[in-house]
Design a protein around this motif. Structure first.
Motif, PDB file in Angstrom:
ATOM      1  N   UNK A 217       5.837   2.360   2.653  1.00 14.66           N
ATOM      2  CA  UNK A 217       4.396   2.313   2.874  1.00 14.66           C
ATOM      3  C   UNK A 217       3.745   3.679   2.863  1.00 14.66           C
ATOM      4  N   UNK A 218       4.412   4.663   3.430  1.00 13.66           N
ATOM      5  CA  UNK A 218       3.834   6.004   3.457  1.00 13.66           C
ATOM      6  C   UNK A 218       3.798   6.631   2.061  1.00 13.66           C
ATOM      7  N   UNK A 219       4.821   6.370   1.264  1.00 11.00           N
ATOM      8  CA  UNK A 219       4.818   6.924  -0.091  1.00 11.00           C
ATOM      9  C   UNK A 219       3.817   6.207  -0.981  1.00 11.00           C
ATOM     10  N   UNK A 220       3.531   4.948  -0.686  1.00  7.27           N
ATOM     11  CA  UNK A 220       2.511   4.224  -1.435  1.00  7.27           C
ATOM     12  C   UNK A 220       1.159   4.886  -1.232  1.00  7.27           C
ATOM     13  N   UNK A 221       0.870   5.252  -0.023  1.00  8.69           N
ATOM     14  CA  UNK A 221      -0.442   5.813   0.302  1.00  8.69           C
ATOM     15  C   UNK A 221      -0.767   7.009  -0.590  1.00  8.69           C
ATOM     16  N   UNK A 222       0.120   7.958  -0.634  1.00  3.91           N
ATOM     17  CA  UNK A 222      -0.154   9.176  -1.399  1.00  3.91           C
ATOM     18  C   UNK A 222      -0.099   8.922  -2.901  1.00  3.91           C
ATOM     19  N   UNK A 223       0.920   8.208  -3.373  1.00  2.00           N
ATOM     20  CA  UNK A 223       1.072   8.036  -4.818  1.00  2.00           C
ATOM     21  C   UNK A 223      -0.036   7.171  -5.414  1.00  2.00           C
ATOM     22  N   UNK A 224      -0.522   6.189  -4.691  1.00  2.00           N
ATOM     23  CA  UNK A 224      -1.618   5.363  -5.209  1.00  2.00           C
ATOM     24  C   UNK A 224      -2.914   6.158  -5.243  1.00  2.00           C
ATOM     25  N   UNK A 225      -3.132   7.008  -4.262  1.00  4.71           N
ATOM     26  CA  UNK A 225      -4.336   7.842  -4.295  1.00  4.71           C
ATOM     27  C   UNK A 225      -4.304   8.797  -5.495  1.00  4.71           C
TER      28      UNK A 225
ATOM     29  N   UNK B 151       9.898  -5.042  -0.110  1.00  5.09           N
ATOM     30  CA  UNK B 151       8.710  -4.203   0.101  1.00  5.09           C
ATOM     31  C   UNK B 151       8.297  -3.508  -1.191  1.00  5.09           C
ATOM     32  N   UNK B 152       9.259  -2.981  -1.925  1.00  6.98           N
ATOM     33  CA  UNK B 152       8.952  -2.315  -3.188  1.00  6.98           C
ATOM     34  C   UNK B 152       8.381  -3.265  -4.229  1.00  6.98           C
TER      35      UNK B 152
END
Length: 130
Positions: free
Chosen positions: A91-99, A35-36
């Motif tokens: 997936x949840x950490x992707x959301x915030x860090x990509x924004x 996933x990473x």
């Protein structure tokens, strides 16, 4: 219980879970790594900036390491439900860090001038994204 030849063997309902506990650590390692890696490749392609792709990958890794490290302190055992939550945390950490990373790339002042320093851009991106 006895098998077809009549020889007795030991069986209990909890034996069903033993195989899953045996495979849990290799499976969680594999799932989080896959996933990473997929997230890193997609984020790097979508943001088109290798440095921010690496930073987003590091943030995701840190979130999962902190989550796994904090589990014993709050009494969460490693089982199939917690493994699913750990993989979902990617997936949840992707959301915030990509924004935040996207906001960092697109920072502009209200007067239309771009911020010049990295710290100014980072502060403005955090302020803008919340």
């Amino acid at each position: 219980f006895a098998n077809a030849q009549g020889a007795p063997f030991v069986w209990t309902f909890y034996f069903v879970f033993f195989e899953s506990y045996k495979l849990m650590v290799p499976e969680i390692t594999q799932n989080v790594a896959v996933a990473g890696s997929c997230v890193f490749v997609l984020v790097t392609i979508m943001i088109a900036n290798i440095q921010l792709g690496i930073l987003v990958g590091l943030v995701i890794g840190c979130v999962d390491v902190c989550l796994i490290g904090f589990m014993p302190f709050i009494g969460v055992e490693l089982n199939s439900v917690s493994v699913i939550c750990i993989v979902l945390a990617v997936g949840l950490s992707v959301d915030y860090s990509v924004h935040i990373a996207g906001a960092f790339l697109q920072v502009k002042c209200s007067d239309g001038l771009e911020h010049t320093g990295r710290s100014q851009r980072a502060a403005y991106a955090l302020w803008k994204m919340g």
